[in-house]
Design a protein around this motif. Structure first.
Motif, PDB file in Angstrom:
ATOM      1  N   ALA A   1       0.834  -1.202   0.000  1.00  0.00           N
ATOM      2  CA  ALA A   1       0.000   0.000   0.000  1.00  0.00           C
ATOM      3  C   ALA A   1       0.869   1.252   0.000  1.00  0.00           C
ATOM      4  O   ALA A   1       0.569   2.217  -0.702  1.00  0.00           O
ATOM      5  CB  ALA A   1      -0.923  -0.007   1.221  1.00  0.00           C
ATOM      6  N   TYR A   2       1.945   1.241   0.787  1.00  0.00           N
ATOM      7  CA  TYR A   2       2.853   2.387   0.813  1.00  0.00           C
ATOM      8  C   TYR A   2       3.506   2.582  -0.543  1.00  0.00           C
ATOM      9  O   TYR A   2       3.628   3.697  -1.030  1.00  0.00           O
ATOM     10  CB  TYR A   2       3.933   2.217   1.881  1.00  0.00           C
ATOM     11  N   THR A   3       3.945   1.504  -1.155  1.00  0.00           N
ATOM     12  CA  THR A   3       4.595   1.581  -2.465  1.00  0.00           C
ATOM     13  C   THR A   3       3.643   2.191  -3.491  1.00  0.00           C
ATOM     14  O   THR A   3       4.037   3.054  -4.269  1.00  0.00           O
ATOM     15  CB  THR A   3       5.065   0.193  -2.922  1.00  0.00           C
ATOM     16  N   LYS A   4       2.400   1.752  -3.490  1.00  0.00           N
ATOM     17  CA  LYS A   4       1.419   2.296  -4.428  1.00  0.00           C
ATOM     18  C   LYS A   4       1.173   3.773  -4.164  1.00  0.00           C
ATOM     19  O   LYS A   4       1.067   4.569  -5.091  1.00  0.00           O
ATOM     20  CB  LYS A   4       0.110   1.511  -4.338  1.00  0.00           C
ATOM     21  N   ALA A   5       1.111   4.148  -2.907  1.00  0.00           N
ATOM     22  CA  ALA A   5       0.895   5.559  -2.554  1.00  0.00           C
ATOM     23  C   ALA A   5       2.071   6.412  -3.000  1.00  0.00           C
ATOM     24  O   ALA A   5       1.883   7.509  -3.538  1.00  0.00           O
ATOM     25  CB  ALA A   5       0.672   5.691  -1.050  1.00  0.00           C
ATOM     26  N   ILE A   6       3.277   5.915  -2.790  1.00  0.00           N
ATOM     27  CA  ILE A   6       4.471   6.654  -3.211  1.00  0.00           C
ATOM     28  C   ILE A   6       4.500   6.783  -4.728  1.00  0.00           C
ATOM     29  O   ILE A   6       4.753   7.858  -5.263  1.00  0.00           O
ATOM     30  CB  ILE A   6       5.755   5.978  -2.687  1.00  0.00           C
ATOM     31  N   ARG A   7       4.229   5.686  -5.404  1.00  0.00           N
ATOM     32  CA  ARG A   7       4.214   5.705  -6.870  1.00  0.00           C
ATOM     33  C   ARG A   7       3.233   6.747  -7.396  1.00  0.00           C
ATOM     34  O   ARG A   7       3.566   7.547  -8.267  1.00  0.00           O
ATOM     35  CB  ARG A   7       3.802   4.328  -7.396  1.00  0.00           C
ATOM     36  N   ALA A   8       2.034   6.752  -6.844  1.00  0.00           N
ATOM     37  CA  ALA A   8       1.004   7.676  -7.308  1.00  0.00           C
ATOM     38  C   ALA A   8       1.322   9.120  -6.923  1.00  0.00           C
ATOM     39  O   ALA A   8       1.108  10.035  -7.715  1.00  0.00           O
ATOM     40  CB  ALA A   8      -0.351   7.262  -6.729  1.00  0.00           C
ATOM     41  N   SER A   9       1.839   9.309  -5.739  1.00  0.00           N
ATOM     42  CA  SER A   9       2.058  10.655  -5.212  1.00  0.00           C
ATOM     43  C   SER A   9       3.340  11.320  -5.693  1.00  0.00           C
ATOM     44  O   SER A   9       3.441  12.544  -5.677  1.00  0.00           O
ATOM     45  CB  SER A   9       2.078  10.617  -3.681  1.00  0.00           C
ATOM     46  N   CYS A  10       4.313  10.525  -6.094  1.00  0.00           N
ATOM     47  CA  CYS A  10       5.634  11.074  -6.417  1.00  0.00           C
ATOM     48  C   CYS A  10       6.014  10.974  -7.893  1.00  0.00           C
ATOM     49  O   CYS A  10       7.147  11.296  -8.260  1.00  0.00           O
ATOM     50  CB  CYS A  10       6.699  10.388  -5.561  1.00  0.00           C
ATOM     51  N   LYS A  11       5.095  10.566  -8.722  1.00  0.00           N
ATOM     52  CA  LYS A  11       5.400  10.370 -10.142  1.00  0.00           C
ATOM     53  C   LYS A  11       5.957  11.640 -10.787  1.00  0.00           C
ATOM     54  O   LYS A  11       7.000  11.603 -11.439  1.00  0.00           O
ATOM     55  CB  LYS A  11       4.139   9.910 -10.876  1.00  0.00           C
ATOM     56  N   ALA A  12       5.284  12.754 -10.602  1.00  0.00           N
ATOM     57  CA  ALA A  12       5.740  14.012 -11.216  1.00  0.00           C
ATOM     58  C   ALA A  12       7.078  14.458 -10.628  1.00  0.00           C
ATOM     59  O   ALA A  12       7.942  14.965 -11.348  1.00  0.00           O
ATOM     60  CB  ALA A  12       4.695  15.105 -11.027  1.00  0.00           C
ATOM     61  N   ASP A  13       7.261  14.249  -9.321  1.00  0.00           N
ATOM     62  CA  ASP A  13       8.524  14.621  -8.671  1.00  0.00           C
ATOM     63  C   ASP A  13       9.676  13.792  -9.221  1.00  0.00           C
ATOM     64  O   ASP A  13      10.768  14.307  -9.459  1.00  0.00           O
ATOM     65  CB  ASP A  13       8.414  14.437  -7.157  1.00  0.00           C
ATOM     66  N   TYR A  14       9.423  12.513  -9.422  1.00  0.00           N
ATOM     67  CA  TYR A  14      10.437  11.638 -10.013  1.00  0.00           C
ATOM     68  C   TYR A  14      10.820  12.152 -11.397  1.00  0.00           C
ATOM     69  O   TYR A  14      12.000  12.316 -11.707  1.00  0.00           O
ATOM     70  CB  TYR A  14       9.925  10.198 -10.096  1.00  0.00           C
ATOM     71  N   LYS A  15       9.824  12.420 -12.210  1.00  0.00           N
ATOM     72  CA  LYS A  15      10.091  12.891 -13.573  1.00  0.00           C
ATOM     73  C   LYS A  15      10.842  14.227 -13.567  1.00  0.00           C
ATOM     74  O   LYS A  15      11.734  14.441 -14.364  1.00  0.00           O
ATOM     75  CB  LYS A  15       8.784  13.032 -14.351  1.00  0.00           C
ATOM     76  N   ARG A  16      10.471  15.113 -12.662  1.00  0.00           N
ATOM     77  CA  ARG A  16      11.061  16.448 -12.601  1.00  0.00           C
ATOM     78  C   ARG A  16      12.487  16.429 -12.067  1.00  0.00           C
ATOM     79  O   ARG A  16      13.356  17.139 -12.560  1.00  0.00           O
ATOM     80  CB  ARG A  16      10.209  17.352 -11.721  1.00  0.00           C
ATOM     81  N   HIS A  17      12.753  15.613 -11.054  1.00  0.00           N
ATOM     82  CA  HIS A  17      14.022  15.711 -10.340  1.00  0.00           C
ATOM     83  C   HIS A  17      14.997  14.552 -10.534  1.00  0.00           C
ATOM     84  O   HIS A  17      16.202  14.761 -10.440  1.00  0.00           O
ATOM     85  CB  HIS A  17      13.771  15.851  -8.835  1.00  0.00           C
ATOM     86  N   CYS A  18      14.494  13.350 -10.759  1.00  0.00           N
ATOM     87  CA  CYS A  18      15.381  12.182 -10.684  1.00  0.00           C
ATOM     88  C   CYS A  18      15.165  11.166 -11.805  1.00  0.00           C
ATOM     89  O   CYS A  18      15.512   9.991 -11.657  1.00  0.00           O
ATOM     90  CB  CYS A  18      15.188  11.489  -9.333  1.00  0.00           C
ATOM     91  N   SER A  19      14.601  11.584 -12.915  1.00  0.00           N
ATOM     92  CA  SER A  19      14.257  10.627 -13.971  1.00  0.00           C
ATOM     93  C   SER A  19      15.466   9.949 -14.606  1.00  0.00           C
ATOM     94  O   SER A  19      15.319   8.936 -15.290  1.00  0.00           O
ATOM     95  CB  SER A  19      13.423  11.305 -15.059  1.00  0.00           C
TER      96      SER A  19
END
Length: 78
Positions: free
Chosen positions: A26-44
């Motif tokens: 559940a945490y992994t899914k929440a992180i995936r959903a909540s941090c997708k744009a941040d990942y793309k913006r900062h650490c892709s």
């Protein structure tokens, strides 16, 4: 990227029991959903699930969206 945060920080979410595993998922899914744009913006440029990605997200912590920060905090990352 279907699974943007698949495996991200999962090593830190060690599941001791079945209930723990369900909670980690559940945490992994929440992180995936909540941090997708941040990942793309900062650490892709970092590989999903890698230590380098974890380090990058920690370095960019001040620039992450509140949604992402909240998901990471709920998963136990400070």
């Amino acid at each position: 990227m279907k699974t943007v945060f698949s495996g991200l920080l999962i090593a830190g979410l060690t599941a001791v029991s079945f209930a723990g595993a369900a909670q980690a998922d559940a945490y992994t899914k929440a992180i995936r959903a909540s941090c997708k744009a941040d990942y793309k913006r900062h650490c892709s440029d970092k590989t999903i699930g890698s230590k380098q990605l974890e380090v990058c997200m920690r370095q960019k912590q001040g620039s992450l969206s509140q949604t992402c920060k909240s998901a990471l905090k709920a998963a136990g990352y400070r």
